[in-house]
Design a protein around this motif. Structure first.
Motif, PDB file in Angstrom:
ATOM      1  N   UNK A 215      39.513  47.752  38.145  1.00  0.00           N
ATOM      2  CA  UNK A 215      40.957  48.026  38.197  1.00  0.00           C
ATOM      3  C   UNK A 215      41.376  48.730  39.497  1.00  0.00           C
ATOM      4  N   UNK A 216      40.534  49.640  39.989  1.00  0.00           N
ATOM      5  CA  UNK A 216      40.914  50.380  41.206  1.00  0.00           C
ATOM      6  C   UNK A 216      40.331  49.756  42.483  1.00  0.00           C
ATOM      7  N   UNK A 217      39.652  48.617  42.347  1.00  0.00           N
ATOM      8  CA  UNK A 217      38.794  48.136  43.440  1.00  0.00           C
ATOM      9  C   UNK A 217      39.537  47.598  44.655  1.00  0.00           C
ATOM     10  N   UNK A 218      40.837  47.310  44.519  1.00  0.00           N
ATOM     11  CA  UNK A 218      41.569  46.783  45.679  1.00  0.00           C
ATOM     12  C   UNK A 218      42.425  47.852  46.365  1.00  0.00           C
ATOM     13  N   UNK A 219      42.295  49.095  45.893  1.00  0.00           N
ATOM     14  CA  UNK A 219      43.143  50.179  46.431  1.00  0.00           C
ATOM     15  C   UNK A 219      42.433  50.864  47.592  1.00  0.00           C
TER      16      UNK A 219
END
Ligand code: PLP
Length: 412
Positions: A215-219
């Motif tokens: 879920x946070x991997x593209x931030x």
């Protein structure tokens, strides 16, 4: 023992708490509670929620003008997901280096439901689940609600140590492992490629399901690292990949998914049908369009995260002397260390000053990290400045071991 007149006395076995008793014994975490209890009046500095990007509104409007006619002619019930969205997610996974068919994708109501469904399939009361320590608080609650005993593994800059994982697996025989390999929430750690391979190898050796949460991997604040998903190293369907559009675009879409083996996805789809029959068709249709705009969203988020980091870190350096942190290379939060005292004590003071906080122990399967707080990097500038000011006032009022220097005085 249980006794019944006329039929004798029997050994009943270990007591198993009912689902209601388990939920009662699992009070919802501080972060979720602040969302449930909007009457508390405190600014929410606890949740790592990013505001909606305008492009979400554009695509929802496009759905209303271009797609609704066709959509309203369907039943609207799609337990495994809208076929067009499942296909689009499969394409997204394949383009990310993990070849995926439509049957390997289950659409969920956010990643939180994805984690809860996985917990309901793999975790029986009394089972053990291994997570990073600290980790995403919603996963801890989902596993606790399923009756799990939790064990944590420390996280360094490169994630968990696979040797420690292997040891812990042999010792506690878990039912499941849950990991956030890229921009780990809350530490921002990015698991090295070698560790990813070793984690997947351990999963194979122990025939253990491992959840990777993306879920946070593209931030990313810095240029995105080239990393293979755990599923990209997986050869026998041990890895379940959980993802959502909640951080890239807007949590209010409640659009997430699970990628796994077709057999597991089939079982999870049955659990999903029982849970809510279907995620909403309208947002799923928007999801088909929004997945095309993920690269654009990632660029916009990078700008917001960099600006947010400047704002928060500048404030901490000026007004909260002694607080320390490492600049994260990605993720929605800053994992700060207090120079003295305890974060739960500070939280009590902060709430009296009108601001909520996520403390280290709330994010820990073992209630560790007493000296840590997690601060969000992106909020509306007005809310951010007020929250930081209230935090500064709370810190000034806080006396370690005593609590609030002005106990009894209502402040907000
Ligand atoms: C690592 C991680 N997983 C899952 C979630 C929940 O995502 P969703 O809003 O899609 O349910 C969050 C939200 O904070 C998160 O940080």
């Amino acid at each position: 023992v249980t006794r019944r007149q006329g039929s004798g006395t029997r050994v009943a076995g270990p007591p198993v708490a009912s689902a209601v008793a388990r939920l009662d014994a699992t009070p919802v975490n501080d972060v979720f509670r602040s969302m449930l209890d909007s009457t508390a009046g405190a600014l929410d500095f606890a949740a790592a929620i990013l505001p909606a990007l305008p492009l979400v509104g554009e695509e929802l409007a496009a759905v209303a003008t271009d797609d609704l006619g066709h959509l309203l002619a369907t039943t609207g019930y799609t337990p495994a997901g809208l076929p067009a969205l499942r296909a689009r997610i499969a394409e997204h996974c394949s383009a990310s280096g993990v070849p995926t068919t439509v049957e390997q994708v289950l659409v969920t109501t956010g990643a939180q439901q994805a984690i809860s469904l996985i917990a309901s399939l793999f975790v029986q009361p009394g089972d053990t689940v291994i997570t990073e320590d600290p980790t995403y608080v919603g996963a801890l609650d989902a596993f606790r609600a399923a009756g799990a005993r939790l064990h944590g593994l420390p996280v360094d800059r490169h994630g968990i140590d696979p040797d420690q994982l292997e040891h812990l697996i042999s010792r506690v025989r878990p039912a499941l492992v849950y990991l956030v390999p890229t921009y780990q929430n809350p530490t921002g750690a990015v698991m090295s490629e070698a560790r990813r391979e070793a984690v997947v190898a351990a999963a194979h050796r122990h025939r253990l399901p491992v959840v990777e949460d993306l879920v946070t991997s593209r931030l990313h604040l810095d240029p995105a690292p080239r990393r293979t998903w755990l599923a990209g190293h997986d050869e026998d369907g041990r890895i379940l990949t959980v993802d959502s559009l909640g951080k890239d675009l807007w949590g209010g879409l409640r659009l997430g998914w699970i990628r796994g083996s077709a057999a597991l996805v089939g079982r999870l789809a049955r659990a999903k049908a029982i849970a809510d029959l279907s995620s909403t068709s309208v947002t799923q249709q928007a999801g088909v369009r929004l997945l095309d705009r993920l690269p654009e969203a990632a660029e916009l988020r990078t700008q917001q995260l960099r600006a947010g980091y400047e704002r928060v870190s500048t404030h901490l350096a000026r007004h909260l002397p002694g607080w320390t942190w490492e600049r994260p290379s990605g993720g929605p939060v800053l994992w700060a260390r207090l120079p003295e005292g305890s974060a739960p004590e500070l939280l009590a003071v902060a709430l009296r000053h009108g601001v909520n906080l996520a403390t280290g122990p709330a994010l820990s399967p073992t209630e560790a990290h007493q000296d840590r707080v997690r601060l969000p990097l992106v909020l509306s500038p007005l809310v951010m400045d007020r929250a930081l000011d209230r935090l500064t006032e709370a810190w000034a009022a806080y006396r370690p071991g005593v609590g609030d220097a002005m106990v009894g005085t209502p402040l907000v």
